[in-house]
Design an enzyme around this catalytic site. Structure first.
Site, mmCIF file in Angstrom:
data_model
loop_
_atom_site.group_PDB
_atom_site.id
_atom_site.type_symbol
_atom_site.label_atom_id
_atom_site.label_comp_id
_atom_site.label_asym_id
_atom_site.label_seq_id
_atom_site.Cartn_x
_atom_site.Cartn_y
_atom_site.Cartn_z
ATOM 1 N N HIS A 374 1.349 -0.858 0.163
ATOM 2 C CA HIS A 374 -0.162 -0.055 0.075
ATOM 3 C C HIS A 374 0.652 1.608 -0.223
ATOM 4 C CE1 HIS A 374 -4.661 -1.987 1.087
ATOM 5 N NE2 HIS A 374 -3.265 -2.533 1.769
ATOM 6 N N LYS A 567 -8.418 13.655 5.952
ATOM 7 C CA LYS A 567 -8.146 12.209 5.539
ATOM 8 C C LYS A 567 -7.049 12.494 6.947
ATOM 9 C CE LYS A 567 -6.572 14.105 1.572
ATOM 10 N NZ LYS A 567 -6.757 13.188 0.524
ATOM 11 N N ARG A 568 -5.616 11.420 7.130
ATOM 12 C CA ARG A 568 -4.819 11.164 8.305
ATOM 13 C C ARG A 568 -3.664 12.131 8.068
ATOM 14 N NH1 ARG A 568 -4.922 7.355 12.126
ATOM 15 N NH2 ARG A 568 -2.719 8.256 12.889
ATOM 16 N N LYS A 573 0.952 14.299 2.792
ATOM 17 C CA LYS A 573 -0.389 14.663 2.154
ATOM 18 C C LYS A 573 -0.595 16.273 2.267
ATOM 19 C CE LYS A 573 -2.493 10.480 4.233
ATOM 20 N NZ LYS A 573 -3.576 9.559 3.406
ATOM 21 N N THR A 678 -7.690 6.864 -1.706
ATOM 22 C CA THR A 678 -9.759 6.708 -1.300
ATOM 23 C C THR A 678 -10.587 7.638 -1.770
ATOM 24 O OG1 THR A 678 -9.717 5.352 0.449
ATOM 25 C CG2 THR A 678 -9.400 3.766 -1.791
ATOM 26 N N LYS A 682 -14.047 9.291 -3.293
ATOM 27 C CA LYS A 682 -15.877 9.187 -2.733
ATOM 28 C C LYS A 682 -16.293 10.557 -3.015
ATOM 29 C CE LYS A 682 -14.151 6.243 1.081
ATOM 30 N NZ LYS A 682 -13.339 5.274 2.604
HETATM 31 C C1 Z2T Z 1 -2.538 3.159 4.891
HETATM 32 O O1 Z2T Z 1 -4.161 3.364 5.422
HETATM 33 C C2 Z2T Z 1 -2.265 3.195 3.642
HETATM 34 C C3 Z2T Z 1 -0.601 2.609 3.345
HETATM 35 C C4 Z2T Z 1 -0.208 2.007 4.241
HETATM 36 O O2 Z2T Z 1 1.065 1.291 3.913
HETATM 37 C C5 Z2T Z 1 -0.210 2.146 5.651
HETATM 38 C C6 Z2T Z 1 -1.763 2.504 6.093
HETATM 39 CL CL1 Z2T Z 1 -2.193 2.792 8.010
HETATM 40 C C7 Z2T Z 1 1.555 0.741 5.050
HETATM 41 C C8 Z2T Z 1 -2.934 3.967 2.604
HETATM 42 C C9 Z2T Z 1 -1.958 4.184 1.646
HETATM 43 O O3 Z2T Z 1 -1.330 5.460 1.935
HETATM 44 C C10 Z2T Z 1 -3.318 5.396 0.591
HETATM 45 O O4 Z2T Z 1 -2.606 5.724 -0.579
HETATM 46 C C11 Z2T Z 1 -4.255 3.882 0.073
HETATM 47 O O5 Z2T Z 1 -5.279 4.359 -0.812
HETATM 48 C C12 Z2T Z 1 -4.799 2.671 1.121
HETATM 49 O O6 Z2T Z 1 -3.583 2.345 2.021
HETATM 50 C C13 Z2T Z 1 -5.736 1.711 0.774
HETATM 51 O O7 Z2T Z 1 -4.683 1.172 -0.228
#
Ligand code: Z2T
Length: 836
Positions: A374, A567-568, A573, A678, A682
């Site tokens: 991811h 978002k976080r 970001k 994602t 939305k």
């Molecule tokens: C996370 O939410 C994502 C990636 C991570 O890599 C860890 C966490 Cl907790 C270890 C996110 C990505 O940042 C985001 O771009 C992506 O859309 C999402 O995972 C789902 O694939």
């Protein structure tokens, strides 16, 4: 006694089999019965919370009935199943989703109204199930919804955390974390006290000769912790399939507490043992895109992997098949490297417990697993120290060394003249201490590795996993671009828009085949349709404005452009870019004449998101946003032209209010850093336009909706390395407009400038790693284009409708089918006369 009732007696069972309610009358009867008996309340003592519990119990009964039938059907047919292993499932609320999925929300609305309740108030009583951080956890939840909707036989496996992601409060502009204890009165989980697995930690490995004289290994004298299953039903939309999410909870193995210690009077130590065992599933680690190598986290990972694999193998063994058929019955998907130990655990069971030869076992293992990556951020890649693993999982470490040895031997054979490649691809990093690289273990132990958007998957192949592409060839690496479930993110979050679309298309079929949305493009010039579209957006904005008023006390103008970034909070970001842009706008407005001000497009800049508790820079960003809000929102020279809002405790249920209410949302990560994103999907699916960088899924959203319908800006991923290199060698000039912003901060305009030094100096003095200054001008200019576009409401509306019409690609159902075809090789299982 046999657990299964003999055939002659089954008629009596069938006669009394639980019935599902279908009408309003039947619903009311079930609801009142649950309130009066299960909850022991009455009409003289029934608040909204009791009404929620009663409604949840009534719907739960329906889910259980279909859930039982689904499990029987899947056992009877015994096809290949999908097992989705994820440390995070960010589910949000269940009741609303369950009502919509079984198609009885309107029935419940009428029934509740007859009994004196408003369905919205009842729904709002529910606590979010927040067992996740952000995108990764929400993706797992969307998978579950989609797999059930498409009738795939699928199980989710996770941990039953006592505390989910913390709740966020804002006190004096600072984030304060409050524990999220969510388990009391949760009607959606079913404890299975009879389904337990004993899990071992620590101990040591003994070598011995088995009966045939072969060298074998046994792992002994460890500490045992018991895993107990808690099951959660997952209903599909408009289908009878109701799948299972199994969450493991930890407990001391000998029951209440250790009997011997207790009898010996060592009461305290007995209780301490119990607490230590329960600590394993106590709390979700609150980091998004960061791994910190804590022992308890490794314990969580092994505990959950070992319990899940034991359970999967137990199910497989009941069918009495040969081990060679395991990969024909079982597909295990690893959600990131968090469950990578499952690879080692399966190999261990096959060779140490089941007596298979190494090669035969390894074949089975690699055919079984798929691994999804991811992120490319280096700080998020998991590495475990060898001494830590040696102590906690001694046998697993041996097996990892063995896997590595065979792997490196095969690499050496293929690349005999390349010494360097061996140390580059080794699972063991030769540092001090040595580290186990979990991503490499996951690649070597899986038959497919995928990224989550095209750019991301390409970057994996050309950078992080380049050597592995050389070794295995390109076929092991693939892309499956993320998606979202249209059930929750359109139908549930935006019921009016969903209804308008259904009216035009003649049915709600688009919720099962989102590509049907393309038919609404024909109505883009239909005046009545456009008006309704605009009215719905306005009502959604009013709903958000009410929430903002209730939670922050600020009034916002619903005619203003709602500009959202939720978002976080993370430097990559770039919420800092956004808030600097807001300050720029504020300074510009303050410098205007009364005449000039009349031309300004009013804005509400809305932020939301949690910072990891130990991430100081992220917390500083939150603090700055809140300080800017204090100043701007109270400035009489500004009035309605600009408002800044920080929505505390952003979570799934808040996203359901926020996403339908945006005019514009921001997805502005430094190019090449966001895996997919994602929330971008939305927002567009709900008729919002977006401003974004050429990163993650933004690129594919542009391909689908057309570049005239999106506001792209900033440097490209291919230029990032060069720019960073230049900065590193001192070739850096702060953007002049950003300099004006920094000057304002340094003038203490937003409180003590010292509070923000870390933030400004990371850009001015420490290399601007995330290219905030490099992208600032482009960002500001693009926002000016947004203002101009917003003034032409008719064109804006056309962009909004056209974009929604073209979003079919981003349905989670497309994603699930791609995984099913190209990674899992599984087929759906629908209800047929034969099976029911
Ligand atoms: C996370 O939410 C994502 C990636 C991570 O890599 C860890 C966490 Cl907790 C270890 C996110 C990505 O940042 C985001 O771009 C992506 O859309 C999402 O995972 C789902 O694939």
């Amino acid at each position: 006694v046999e657990a299964s009732i003999p055939e002659p007696l089954r008629e009596a069972w069938r006669k009394h089999s639980a019935a599902e309610f279908n009408t309003k009358e039947e619903f009311e009867k079930d609801l009142v019965r649950h309130i009066e008996t299960t909850l022991a309340r009455s009409m003289y003592n029934c608040d909204e919370l009791a009404a929620y519990s009663g409604t949840a119990l009534a719907f739960r009964d329906r889910l259980i009935i279909e859930w039982n039938k689904t499990q029987q059907r899947q056992t009877f047919k015994d096809q290949k199943r999908i097992y989705y292993l994820s440390l995070e499932f960010l589910m949000g609320r269940t009741l609303d989703n369950a009502m919509l999925n079984v198609g009885l929300k309107e029935t419940a609305r009428d029934g509740l109204s007859d009994l004196g309740f408003r369905i919205e108030d009842v729904i709002n009583q529910e606590h979010d199930a927040a067992l996740g951080n952000g995108g990764l956890g929400r993706l797992a939840a969307c998978f579950l919804d989609s797999m059930a909707t498409l009738n795939y036989p699928a199980w989710g496996y996770g941990l039953r955390y006592r505390y989910g992601i913390f709740k966020q409060e804002i006190v004096n502009g600072y984030q304060v974390e409050v524990p999220d204890y969510w388990l009391d009165n949760n009607p959606w989980e079913f404890p299975r006290h009879e389904i337990t697995v004993d899990i071992q930690f620590y101990g040591n490995v003994k070598k011995y000769q088995d009966e045939s004289g072969k060298i074998a290994h046994s792992w002994e004298d460890g500490e045992i912790v018991r895993a107990i299953a808690y099951d959660v039903p997952i209903p599909g939309y408009g289908t009878k399939t109701t799948n299972n999410l199994r969450l493991w909870s930890s407990k001391a193995s000998s029951g209440e507490f250790d009997f011997q210690k207790f009898n010996a009077g060592d009461y305290e130590s007995a209780v301490a043992d119990q607490q230590r065992a329960e600590t394993i599933s106590a709390v979700l680690y609150p980091n998004d895109n960061l791994e910190r190598g804590k022992e308890l986290r490794l314990k969580q990972q092994y505990f959950w992997c070992a319990a899940s694999l034991f359970d999967i193998i137990r199910r497989f063994k009941k069918t009495k098949r040969a081990w060679g058929e395991f990969p024909d019955q079982v597909a295990i998907q690893l959600n990131d490297t968090h469950p990578a130990l499952a690879i080692v655990e399966l190999q261990r069971i096959l060779i140490d417990k089941e007596g298979l030869e190494w090669d035969e076992a390894w074949q089975i293992v690699t055919k079984t697993f798929g691994y999804t990556n991811h992120t490319v951020l280096p700080e998020a890649l998991e590495k475990w120290s060898v001494p830590l693993m040696q102590n906690l999982l001694p046998r697993h470490l041996q097996i990892i060394y063995e896997i590595n040895l065979f792997f490196l031997q095969s690499v050496e054979k293929r690349f005999p003249n390349d010494r360097e490649i061996l140390s580059r691809v080794s699972i063991i990093e030769e540092s001090h201490p040595k580290m186990v690289r979990m991503a490499y273990l996951a690649i070597i132990g899986s038959h497919k590795v995928n990224g989550v958007a095209e750019l991301h998957s390409d970057l994996l192949k050309t950078t992080l996993f380049k050597d592995f592409v050389k070794i295995y060839g390109p076929d092991r690496f693939t892309n499956v671009t993320n998606g979202i479930t249209p059930r929750r993110w359109l139908h549930q979050a935006n019921p009016r828009l969903s209804a308008l679309i259904a009216e035009k298309l003649g049915s709600y079929d688009f919720l099962k085949d989102l590509t049907l949305l393309d038919k609404i493009e024909a109505f883009v010039d239909d005046k009545a349709f456009r008006e309704e579209w605009a009215v719905i957006k306005r009502e959604n904005k009013l709903r958000l404005a009410e929430h903002i008023k209730a939670t922050t006390g600020y009034d916002v103008n619903p005619n203003a452009l709602f500009d959202v970034q939720v978002k976080r909070i993370h430097e990559y970001k770039r919420q800092q870019l956004n808030i600097f842009g807001v300050i720029h706008r504020y300074l510009s407005i303050k410098a205007m004449s009364a005449e000039e001000k009349k031309k300004v497009v009013p804005r509400v800049s809305i932020f939301g998101g949690k910072a990891a508790p130990g991430y100081w820079m992220a917390k500083t960003i939150i603090h700055l946003i809140n300080k800017v809000a204090d100043v701007v929102n109270k400035d009489p020279e500004i009035g309605d032209l600009l408002k800044v809002i920080f929505i505390a405790d952003y979570n799934v249920s808040k996203a359901e209010i926020i996403c339908p209410a945006s005019d514009l949302s921001e997805h502005i990560s430094t190019a090449g850093t966001e895996g997919s994103g994602t929330s971008n999907m939305k927002f567009v699916l709900n008729g919002g336009l977006i401003i974004g960088t050429c990163d993650g899924a933004n690129i594919e959203i542009t391909r689908e909706i057309g570049e005239q319908n999106i506001f792209l800006f900033g440097n490209l991923a291919e230029d990032v390395e060069d720019l960073r290199h230049k900065h590193f060698y001192g070739d850096f000039k702060l953007d002049p407009q950003l300099e004006r912003v920094f000057d304002a901060i340094k003038d203490n305009m937003f409180g003590d400038k010292a509070d923000f030094t870390a933030l400004t100096s990371s850009i001015e003095e420490h290399g601007d790693y995330y290219l905030v200054s490099d992208d600032f001008n482009s960002y500001i200019t693009t926002h000016e284009m947004v203002d101009e576009a917003f003034q032409n409401q008719e064109e804006w509306l056309a962009k909004s409708i056209t974009s929604v019409a073209r979003m079919g690609f981003f349905s989670m159902d497309r994603v699930t089918n791609e995984y099913a075809d190209s990674i899992w090789n599984v087929e759906p299982l629908d209800v047929t006369e034969e099976t029911d």
